[in-house]
Design a protein around this motif. Structure first.
Motif, PDB file in Angstrom:
ATOM      1  N   TYR A 145       6.531   3.515   5.361  1.00 52.44           N
ATOM      2  CA  TYR A 145       6.351   2.107   4.973  1.00 52.44           C
ATOM      3  C   TYR A 145       7.539   1.584   4.163  1.00 52.44           C
ATOM      4  O   TYR A 145       7.904   0.414   4.288  1.00 52.44           O
ATOM      5  CB  TYR A 145       5.037   1.898   4.213  1.00 52.44           C
ATOM      6  N   LEU A 170      -3.625  -3.485   4.777  1.00 51.18           N
ATOM      7  CA  LEU A 170      -2.958  -2.248   4.379  1.00 51.18           C
ATOM      8  C   LEU A 170      -3.042  -2.075   2.873  1.00 51.18           C
ATOM      9  O   LEU A 170      -2.880  -3.033   2.120  1.00 51.18           O
ATOM     10  CB  LEU A 170      -1.498  -2.321   4.807  1.00 51.18           C
ATOM     11  N   TYR A 187       0.588   1.737  -0.277  1.00 48.16           N
ATOM     12  CA  TYR A 187       1.531   2.076   0.792  1.00 48.16           C
ATOM     13  C   TYR A 187       2.633   1.038   0.940  1.00 48.16           C
ATOM     14  O   TYR A 187       3.755   1.362   1.260  1.00 48.16           O
ATOM     15  CB  TYR A 187       0.797   2.185   2.135  1.00 48.16           C
ATOM     16  N   ILE A 188       2.247  -0.214   0.779  1.00 45.93           N
ATOM     17  CA  ILE A 188       3.220  -1.251   1.144  1.00 45.93           C
ATOM     18  C   ILE A 188       3.758  -1.997  -0.073  1.00 45.93           C
ATOM     19  O   ILE A 188       4.079  -3.168   0.012  1.00 45.93           O
ATOM     20  CB  ILE A 188       2.624  -2.230   2.185  1.00 45.93           C
ATOM     21  N   VAL A 241       4.148   1.415  11.516  1.00 47.68           N
ATOM     22  CA  VAL A 241       4.769   2.741  11.402  1.00 47.68           C
ATOM     23  C   VAL A 241       4.108   3.677  12.409  1.00 47.68           C
ATOM     24  O   VAL A 241       3.090   3.325  13.015  1.00 47.68           O
ATOM     25  CB  VAL A 241       4.595   3.309   9.969  1.00 47.68           C
ATOM     26  N   ASP A 295      -1.481   2.831  11.775  1.00 48.56           N
ATOM     27  CA  ASP A 295      -1.241   2.514  10.362  1.00 48.56           C
ATOM     28  C   ASP A 295      -2.191   3.265   9.445  1.00 48.56           C
ATOM     29  O   ASP A 295      -3.204   3.809   9.885  1.00 48.56           O
ATOM     30  CB  ASP A 295      -1.314   0.996  10.158  1.00 48.56           C
TER      31      ASP A 295
END
Ligand SMILES: [Fe+2]
Ligand SMILES: [Fe+2]
Length: 493
Positions: A295, A330, A334-335, A273, A319
């Motif tokens: 995300y 990550l 967020y993901i 991103v 990121d």
């Protein structure tokens, strides 16, 4: 809601929101325990469990997910080396230990070279009175040109430091020395003078020169992309959608479709991103200003990819993880939409993975590194700067393989020192070294290592315009793992 249920969670430090009552059966301890475990995995820092979290844990999962029938054993991805974060306050001694560790790892590689097997410590060399042949291994701690245009290096090991003189008439030795970077670890053969060494040979840890490429029996493909920059106003969504359609086998001529469906591994080497707050006034260049939503959008896009493609993602400097390397995986907060996908594997930056191993085949070793250190070498190393600079990330990759380190010069990247390991040392020679960051696709073959730098999915930003970078977006490199031929596909205009 039954007070036992509230109590059950309270004892574990979690506050239940009353809106959850309809979903929970307080009699069913197994369900409560599972919920507690799933919630702990889902969030490491939230203490309140409410209905919307519950929904995202279970209900949405069931609605959104079509779990495809993938036989994971056919296309295995194994993380062979990944950074495990140790949360401990860092001290100066951690840096010292870290550099000692690096020295040990790299000097071991150098010592195995013919010509350096008898290398001795600098302390011993400083005590020599007569002229004699010696070999030594050390960090390059300074590099200067004398009035007579010879070069003086200072080499340092764990026992002391010594000057090494390289005379200008010794070509190509002098050329090699000229392109050294500070803090890299090299070997020298030469003869002693009065507390100096006159160099005859210079050794890099390097990778073996044999170029026998590993191949597998099946015609399958590995694809490389990087720098998607979802959220940027310059994100080339249409090109990315074209790529997705192609990989799914819905566009292209029959030959292209045929190849597309044989892609089994897709690497996304960082900058998934555009991030927020990465540089001043970035806000003006974002059309998704919320990092979570960036995300989500990235997840939405990659969720459209066939589920029999293994997608390996690592973070980059845009990121939402700390910028200091090694960058951890990550954060799952967020993901979470991405982690729901059964075919996505999230790894650290850098990381080493092995793909496609089977009985009788050891698989391909892949080193992923986003490439934050590349800027430094492009700007500071003559042989890279004068041969294309930002247009030739492949030269940086080759250069770093020679040093067996992803950021040999102190300050070429931000890093967190680990006293027990140096995660940026290239301890094992990979079959593929994949990177990104400079938004310029490049490929080269160096020994048995195929270096591939991904393209990007973002058109030229005002910053790149200002500094004269020429990004080349919307390209995908495809490696046929049976023949090792590489094709570059263009999804741009
Ligand atoms: Fe990028
Ligand atoms: Fe980057």
């Amino acid at each position: 809601m039954k007070s036992e249920t509230v109590h059950f969670f309270l004892k574990k430090g979690i506050l239940l929101n009353p809106d959850l009552s309809e979903n929970l059966d307080s009699e069913n301890m197994e369900e409560l325990n599972n919920l507690f475990e799933d919630f702990s995995k889902y969030s490491t820092n939230s203490l309140i469990l409410n209905n919307s979290i519950y929904k995202s844990l279970y209900l949405e999962k069931e609605e959104d997910l079509i779990i495809p029938n993938i036989d994971n054993s056919d296309y295995p991805v194994v993380i062979t080396k990944e950074y495990a974060e140790v949360t401990k306050k860092k001290e100066v001694s951690d840096f010292t230990q870290h550099y000692k560790k690096r020295f040990n790892l790299i000097s071991k590689i150098l010592q195995s070279k013919r010509g350096l097997e008898n290398s001795i410590s600098i302390h011993k060399i400083l005590n020599k009175r007569q002229r004699e042949s010696v070999s030594l291994i050390g960090y390059v701690s300074s590099k200067n040109i004398t009035k007579n245009k010879n070069m003086i290096l200072t080499l340092e090991d764990l026992t002391g430091s010594i000057k090494v003189i390289i005379t200008k008439d010794k070509i190509p030795l002098f050329e090699d020395a000229n392109n050294l970077c500070l803090d890299e670890i090299i070997g020298i053969n030469g003869s002693t003078g009065n507390k100096v060494v006159f160099a005859d040979d210079l050794y890099f840890p390097d990778v073996p020169k044999n170029d026998v490429l590993k191949k597998c029996d099946e015609e399958i493909y590995l694809a490389v992309i990087s720098d998607v920059h979802v959220g940027s106003t310059m994100f080339l969504e249409n090109d990315f959608l074209k790529f997705i359609k192609w990989i799914n086998g819905t566009v292209g001529n029959s030959e292209q479709k045929n190849v597309a469906l044989k892609v089994k591994y897709l690497f996304v080497v960082g900058d998934l991103v555009d991030g927020v707050g990465i540089y001043p006034n970035q806000d003006d260049e974002l059309n998704i200003k919320d990092i979570f939503k960036q995300y989500d959008k990235f997840g939405e896009l990659i969720s459209m990819i066939r589920k029999d493609v293994k997608i390996i993602i690592c973070p980059g400097n845009h990121d939402a993880v700390r910028i200091a390397e090694p960058q951890p995986i990550l954060d799952k907060d967020y993901i979470k939409t991405i982690l729901k996908l059964p075919n996505v594997i999230s790894v650290t930056n850098p990381s080493f993975v092995n793909i496609h191993a089977s009985e009788g085949f050891e698989g391909f070793d892949v080193l992923l590194y986003h490439g934050y250190s590349f800027d430094y070498y492009i700007n500071n190393v003559g042989i890279i700067r004068n041969n294309g600079g930002y247009d030739r990330p492949d030269l940086v990759m080759k250069y770093l393989l020679q040093k067996r380190h992803l950021a040999p010069s102190h300050g070429s990247t931000l890093f967190i020192p680990d006293p027990d390991d140096d995660f940026l040392t290239i301890t094992k020679v990979p079959d593929f070294f994949l990177a990104g960051h400079v938004h310029k696709p490049a490929i080269n073959q160096y020994g048995k290592v195929t270096n591939i730098c991904g393209s990007c999915w973002q058109s030229k930003t005002p910053f790149q315009e200002k500094v004269g970078h020429k990004p080349e977006p919307s390209k995908v490199q495809l490696v046929n793992l049976k023949t090792r031929e590489i094709k570059v596909m263009n999804f741009g205009e």
